[in-house]
Motif scaffolding. Sequence first.
Motif, PDB file in Angstrom:
ATOM      1  N   LEU A 145       4.023  -5.243   2.075  1.00  0.00           N
ATOM      2  CA  LEU A 145       2.807  -4.607   2.548  1.00  0.00           C
ATOM      3  C   LEU A 145       2.352  -5.332   3.805  1.00  0.00           C
ATOM      4  O   LEU A 145       2.212  -6.558   3.806  1.00  0.00           O
ATOM      5  CB  LEU A 145       1.707  -4.681   1.485  1.00  0.00           C
ATOM      6  N   VAL A 146       2.135  -4.575   4.883  1.00  0.00           N
ATOM      7  CA  VAL A 146       1.628  -5.125   6.134  1.00  0.00           C
ATOM      8  C   VAL A 146       0.230  -4.555   6.334  1.00  0.00           C
ATOM      9  O   VAL A 146       0.015  -3.350   6.167  1.00  0.00           O
ATOM     10  CB  VAL A 146       2.519  -4.723   7.336  1.00  0.00           C
ATOM     11  N   TYR A 147      -0.716  -5.417   6.693  1.00  0.00           N
ATOM     12  CA  TYR A 147      -2.080  -4.980   6.988  1.00  0.00           C
ATOM     13  C   TYR A 147      -2.436  -5.510   8.368  1.00  0.00           C
ATOM     14  O   TYR A 147      -2.438  -6.712   8.603  1.00  0.00           O
ATOM     15  CB  TYR A 147      -3.047  -5.525   5.932  1.00  0.00           C
ATOM     16  N   HIS A 148      -2.705  -4.594   9.294  1.00  0.00           N
ATOM     17  CA  HIS A 148      -3.031  -4.991  10.664  1.00  0.00           C
ATOM     18  C   HIS A 148      -3.954  -3.949  11.287  1.00  0.00           C
ATOM     19  O   HIS A 148      -3.696  -2.748  11.176  1.00  0.00           O
ATOM     20  CB  HIS A 148      -1.755  -5.114  11.500  1.00  0.00           C
ATOM     21  N   ASP A 149      -4.994  -4.415  11.932  1.00  0.00           N
ATOM     22  CA  ASP A 149      -5.890  -3.513  12.666  1.00  0.00           C
ATOM     23  C   ASP A 149      -6.403  -2.395  11.774  1.00  0.00           C
ATOM     24  O   ASP A 149      -6.481  -1.241  12.195  1.00  0.00           O
ATOM     25  CB  ASP A 149      -5.134  -2.911  13.851  1.00  0.00           C
ATOM     26  N   ASN A 150      -6.704  -2.724  10.537  1.00  0.00           N
ATOM     27  CA  ASN A 150      -7.206  -1.777   9.551  1.00  0.00           C
ATOM     28  C   ASN A 150      -6.164  -0.718   9.147  1.00  0.00           C
ATOM     29  O   ASN A 150      -6.503   0.316   8.594  1.00  0.00           O
ATOM     30  CB  ASN A 150      -8.491  -1.100  10.035  1.00  0.00           C
ATOM     31  N   CYS A 151      -4.906  -0.971   9.472  1.00  0.00           N
ATOM     32  CA  CYS A 151      -3.821  -0.056   9.120  1.00  0.00           C
ATOM     33  C   CYS A 151      -2.866  -0.742   8.146  1.00  0.00           C
ATOM     34  O   CYS A 151      -2.686  -1.952   8.192  1.00  0.00           O
ATOM     35  CB  CYS A 151      -3.039   0.359  10.362  1.00  0.00           C
ATOM     36  N   PHE A 152      -2.283   0.058   7.281  1.00  0.00           N
ATOM     37  CA  PHE A 152      -1.264  -0.416   6.350  1.00  0.00           C
ATOM     38  C   PHE A 152       0.092   0.130   6.756  1.00  0.00           C
ATOM     39  O   PHE A 152       0.207   1.250   7.245  1.00  0.00           O
ATOM     40  CB  PHE A 152      -1.526   0.097   4.928  1.00  0.00           C
ATOM     41  N   LEU A 153       1.100  -0.663   6.501  1.00  0.00           N
ATOM     42  CA  LEU A 153       2.478  -0.191   6.505  1.00  0.00           C
ATOM     43  C   LEU A 153       3.071  -0.782   5.241  1.00  0.00           C
ATOM     44  O   LEU A 153       2.922  -1.982   4.994  1.00  0.00           O
ATOM     45  CB  LEU A 153       3.264  -0.683   7.718  1.00  0.00           C
ATOM     46  N   GLN A 154       3.679   0.055   4.419  1.00  0.00           N
ATOM     47  CA  GLN A 154       4.255  -0.452   3.174  1.00  0.00           C
ATOM     48  C   GLN A 154       5.675   0.047   3.008  1.00  0.00           C
ATOM     49  O   GLN A 154       5.987   1.205   3.282  1.00  0.00           O
ATOM     50  CB  GLN A 154       3.423  -0.032   1.966  1.00  0.00           C
ATOM     51  N   VAL A 155       6.524  -0.872   2.550  1.00  0.00           N
ATOM     52  CA  VAL A 155       7.896  -0.568   2.171  1.00  0.00           C
ATOM     53  C   VAL A 155       7.942  -0.678   0.651  1.00  0.00           C
ATOM     54  O   VAL A 155       7.546  -1.693   0.085  1.00  0.00           O
ATOM     55  CB  VAL A 155       8.899  -1.580   2.781  1.00  0.00           C
ATOM     56  N   LEU A 156       8.402   0.375   0.004  1.00  0.00           N
ATOM     57  CA  LEU A 156       8.614   0.378  -1.440  1.00  0.00           C
ATOM     58  C   LEU A 156      10.090   0.626  -1.676  1.00  0.00           C
ATOM     59  O   LEU A 156      10.674   1.532  -1.052  1.00  0.00           O
ATOM     60  CB  LEU A 156       7.806   1.505  -2.106  1.00  0.00           C
ATOM     61  N   GLU A 157      10.706  -0.143  -2.565  1.00  0.00           N
ATOM     62  CA  GLU A 157      12.123   0.087  -2.852  1.00  0.00           C
ATOM     63  C   GLU A 157      12.443  -0.281  -4.293  1.00  0.00           C
ATOM     64  O   GLU A 157      11.829  -1.163  -4.876  1.00  0.00           O
ATOM     65  CB  GLU A 157      13.013  -0.699  -1.885  1.00  0.00           C
ATOM     66  N   GLY A 158      13.370   0.471  -4.832  1.00  0.00           N
ATOM     67  CA  GLY A 158      13.773   0.285  -6.217  1.00  0.00           C
ATOM     68  C   GLY A 158      14.304   1.604  -6.759  1.00  0.00           C
ATOM     69  O   GLY A 158      14.766   2.453  -5.999  1.00  0.00           O
ATOM     70  N   PRO A 159      14.210   1.808  -8.081  1.00  0.00           N
ATOM     71  CA  PRO A 159      14.672   3.063  -8.669  1.00  0.00           C
ATOM     72  C   PRO A 159      13.875   4.246  -8.104  1.00  0.00           C
ATOM     73  O   PRO A 159      12.649   4.171  -7.970  1.00  0.00           O
ATOM     74  CB  PRO A 159      14.384   2.891 -10.166  1.00  0.00           C
ATOM     75  N   ARG A 160      14.567   5.315  -7.768  1.00  0.00           N
ATOM     76  CA  ARG A 160      13.923   6.443  -7.082  1.00  0.00           C
ATOM     77  C   ARG A 160      12.706   6.984  -7.832  1.00  0.00           C
ATOM     78  O   ARG A 160      11.658   7.237  -7.230  1.00  0.00           O
ATOM     79  CB  ARG A 160      14.931   7.564  -6.844  1.00  0.00           C
ATOM     80  N   ILE A 161      12.836   7.195  -9.122  1.00  0.00           N
ATOM     81  CA  ILE A 161      11.722   7.772  -9.892  1.00  0.00           C
ATOM     82  C   ILE A 161      10.487   6.881  -9.791  1.00  0.00           C
ATOM     83  O   ILE A 161       9.377   7.367  -9.583  1.00  0.00           O
ATOM     84  CB  ILE A 161      12.128   7.994 -11.364  1.00  0.00           C
ATOM     85  N   ALA A 162      10.674   5.583  -9.904  1.00  0.00           N
ATOM     86  CA  ALA A 162       9.544   4.657  -9.839  1.00  0.00           C
ATOM     87  C   ALA A 162       8.937   4.607  -8.439  1.00  0.00           C
ATOM     88  O   ALA A 162       7.710   4.620  -8.280  1.00  0.00           O
ATOM     89  CB  ALA A 162       9.987   3.259 -10.273  1.00  0.00           C
ATOM     90  N   VAL A 163       9.776   4.564  -7.416  1.00  0.00           N
ATOM     91  CA  VAL A 163       9.291   4.509  -6.033  1.00  0.00           C
ATOM     92  C   VAL A 163       8.514   5.780  -5.701  1.00  0.00           C
ATOM     93  O   VAL A 163       7.424   5.723  -5.120  1.00  0.00           O
ATOM     94  CB  VAL A 163      10.464   4.288  -5.050  1.00  0.00           C
ATOM     95  N   GLU A 164       9.059   6.934  -6.084  1.00  0.00           N
ATOM     96  CA  GLU A 164       8.376   8.204  -5.816  1.00  0.00           C
ATOM     97  C   GLU A 164       7.031   8.277  -6.555  1.00  0.00           C
ATOM     98  O   GLU A 164       6.038   8.763  -6.004  1.00  0.00           O
ATOM     99  CB  GLU A 164       9.256   9.395  -6.224  1.00  0.00           C
ATOM    100  N   ALA A 165       6.992   7.792  -7.793  1.00  0.00           N
ATOM    101  CA  ALA A 165       5.742   7.818  -8.570  1.00  0.00           C
ATOM    102  C   ALA A 165       4.680   6.936  -7.922  1.00  0.00           C
ATOM    103  O   ALA A 165       3.507   7.325  -7.830  1.00  0.00           O
ATOM    104  CB  ALA A 165       6.011   7.375 -10.012  1.00  0.00           C
ATOM    105  N   ILE A 166       5.080   5.762  -7.469  1.00  0.00           N
ATOM    106  CA  ILE A 166       4.123   4.872  -6.795  1.00  0.00           C
ATOM    107  C   ILE A 166       3.619   5.527  -5.513  1.00  0.00           C
ATOM    108  O   ILE A 166       2.419   5.518  -5.222  1.00  0.00           O
ATOM    109  CB  ILE A 166       4.757   3.496  -6.506  1.00  0.00           C
ATOM    110  N   TYR A 167       4.508   6.118  -4.753  1.00  0.00           N
ATOM    111  CA  TYR A 167       4.096   6.764  -3.505  1.00  0.00           C
ATOM    112  C   TYR A 167       3.121   7.917  -3.777  1.00  0.00           C
ATOM    113  O   TYR A 167       2.140   8.093  -3.046  1.00  0.00           O
ATOM    114  CB  TYR A 167       5.317   7.265  -2.730  1.00  0.00           C
ATOM    115  N   MET A 168       3.331   8.674  -4.833  1.00  0.00           N
ATOM    116  CA  MET A 168       2.406   9.766  -5.161  1.00  0.00           C
ATOM    117  C   MET A 168       1.016   9.216  -5.487  1.00  0.00           C
ATOM    118  O   MET A 168       0.001   9.801  -5.092  1.00  0.00           O
ATOM    119  CB  MET A 168       2.940  10.603  -6.332  1.00  0.00           C
ATOM    120  N   ARG A 169       0.949   8.072  -6.168  1.00  0.00           N
ATOM    121  CA  ARG A 169      -0.352   7.441  -6.446  1.00  0.00           C
ATOM    122  C   ARG A 169      -0.990   6.936  -5.160  1.00  0.00           C
ATOM    123  O   ARG A 169      -2.193   7.066  -4.957  1.00  0.00           O
ATOM    124  CB  ARG A 169      -0.196   6.293  -7.442  1.00  0.00           C
ATOM    125  N   VAL A 170      -0.173   6.361  -4.290  1.00  0.00           N
ATOM    126  CA  VAL A 170      -0.665   5.832  -3.014  1.00  0.00           C
ATOM    127  C   VAL A 170      -1.322   6.945  -2.198  1.00  0.00           C
ATOM    128  O   VAL A 170      -2.379   6.754  -1.593  1.00  0.00           O
ATOM    129  CB  VAL A 170       0.498   5.192  -2.219  1.00  0.00           C
TER     130      VAL A 170
END
Length: 151
Positions: free
Chosen positions: A42-67
């Motif tokens: 997770l990168v936080y700069h200038d009030n902006c986020f950039l996040q890299v999520l990686e792992g099993p597809r189902i879990a990554v997709e579920a986290i992204y949907m919550r995000v």
Amino acid sequence: MLQPFQIIYASLANRRLTQDEIRDLLHIARKNNQSVDVGGMLVYHDNCFLQVLEGPRIAVEAIYMRVKTDPRHRNVKLLLRCGISETEFGDWSMAYVDTDGKNKGLKGYVDYLDQLDKQIVSDSQAMRVLSRFKKGDWRDLVLEEVADKSA
């Protein structure tokens, strides 16, 4: 593990977060991500986020949907969604990069300018996205849309 999957997104925080709020966010993210074998950064700069999520597809997709529905930020922009041959942040349940250096004491902190390039040496898509974020490209995309909506 099956072939790992990676999602990278950028977004704009609805307000400037305090160090305590960031620490709490990271604590919860690490706990939740570890339980489903997801890592990233997770990168936080200038009030902006950039996040890299990686792992099993189902879990990554579920986290992204919550995000995408998290009220702490808006203008979530999907930058990369793909299968990868191996995880790049496998040792990090959620590394944290704070570009202004105010949160150096937080667990998982990676110095944006000095350590990030040394710790991740591949020329992967994720590193190209991180490099562009560092130059301001993705922050500008997220911020431009906000400016367009307020005009």
